[in-house]
Design an enzyme around this catalytic site. Structure first.
Site, mmCIF file in Angstrom:
data_model
loop_
_atom_site.group_PDB
_atom_site.id
_atom_site.type_symbol
_atom_site.label_atom_id
_atom_site.label_comp_id
_atom_site.label_asym_id
_atom_site.label_seq_id
_atom_site.Cartn_x
_atom_site.Cartn_y
_atom_site.Cartn_z
ATOM 1 N N ASP A 91 -6.991 2.776 -6.014
ATOM 2 C CA ASP A 91 -6.399 3.732 -4.812
ATOM 3 C C ASP A 91 -6.312 2.888 -3.432
ATOM 4 O OD1 ASP A 91 -6.092 5.918 -6.510
ATOM 5 O OD2 ASP A 91 -8.197 6.521 -6.075
ATOM 6 N N ASP A 116 -0.535 8.703 -8.102
ATOM 7 C CA ASP A 116 -0.946 10.003 -7.762
ATOM 8 C C ASP A 116 0.225 10.709 -6.967
ATOM 9 O OD1 ASP A 116 -3.503 9.334 -8.819
ATOM 10 O OD2 ASP A 116 -4.103 8.888 -6.955
#
Length: 164
Positions: free
Chosen positions: A123, A141
């Protein structure tokens, strides 16, 4: 046509996700989870930072524990979901549904690739307002979120009234 759109979006999503993650890991010179010293970050704007985090859990860092079971469990779960989505893709005639499925499936596959390769999802997008930070996320995402929005939009547009 809808199948081709869904499959193309799925492939493009996986490609964009993996390229962006590879670039970020290379940028911060971190080969694997724990490879970069400290918590590497680069301030880009007053509300956005580029950071490198490793999520071993699921969305929003839930169940983010250093456990080998997490990668296996969430990977198997994602494969089951992607399989169901592909069955749905083969049956749909809706362009919105096909696009939504392609984005969701592509995002799920992108995150599974990370889990299988590194045991954690990369991330790196950190949006914030002052000291409040939204959960750090990635391109996969974002694709999953946009795909769900398209699926919901299709459901709202094509909602059938119940007959009584």
């Amino acid at each position: 046509m809808t199948r081709g759109l869904g499959l193309a979006l799925m492939a493009l999503t996986v490609l964009a996700d993996q390229l962006s993650k590879s670039w970020v890991v290379s940028y911060f010179d971190a080969g694997r989870p724990g490879g970069a010293p400290g918590n590497p970050q680069r301030v880009v704007t007053p509300f956005f930072n580029l950071v490198l985090t490793w999520n071993r859990g699921m969305s929003f860092g839930l169940f983010n524990r250093d456990s080998a079971w997490n990668a296996a469990l969430f990977s198997v779960l994602a494969v089951v979901i992607v399989t169901a989505l592909l069955v749905w893709l083969w049956r749909t005639e809706s362009v919105l549904v096909a696009a939504g499925i392609g984005l969701v499936a592509g995002g799920a596959i992108g995150n599974v690739i990370d889990r299988l390769r590194m045991g954690a999802v990369t991330d790196f997008l950190d949006f914030h307002w002052g000291d409040w930070h939204f959960a750090t996320f990635n391109a996969a995402d974002s694709a999953i979120t946009l795909g769900v929005v398209l699926l919901l939009l299709d459901a709202l547009i094509n909602r059938r009234e119940k007959s009584y």
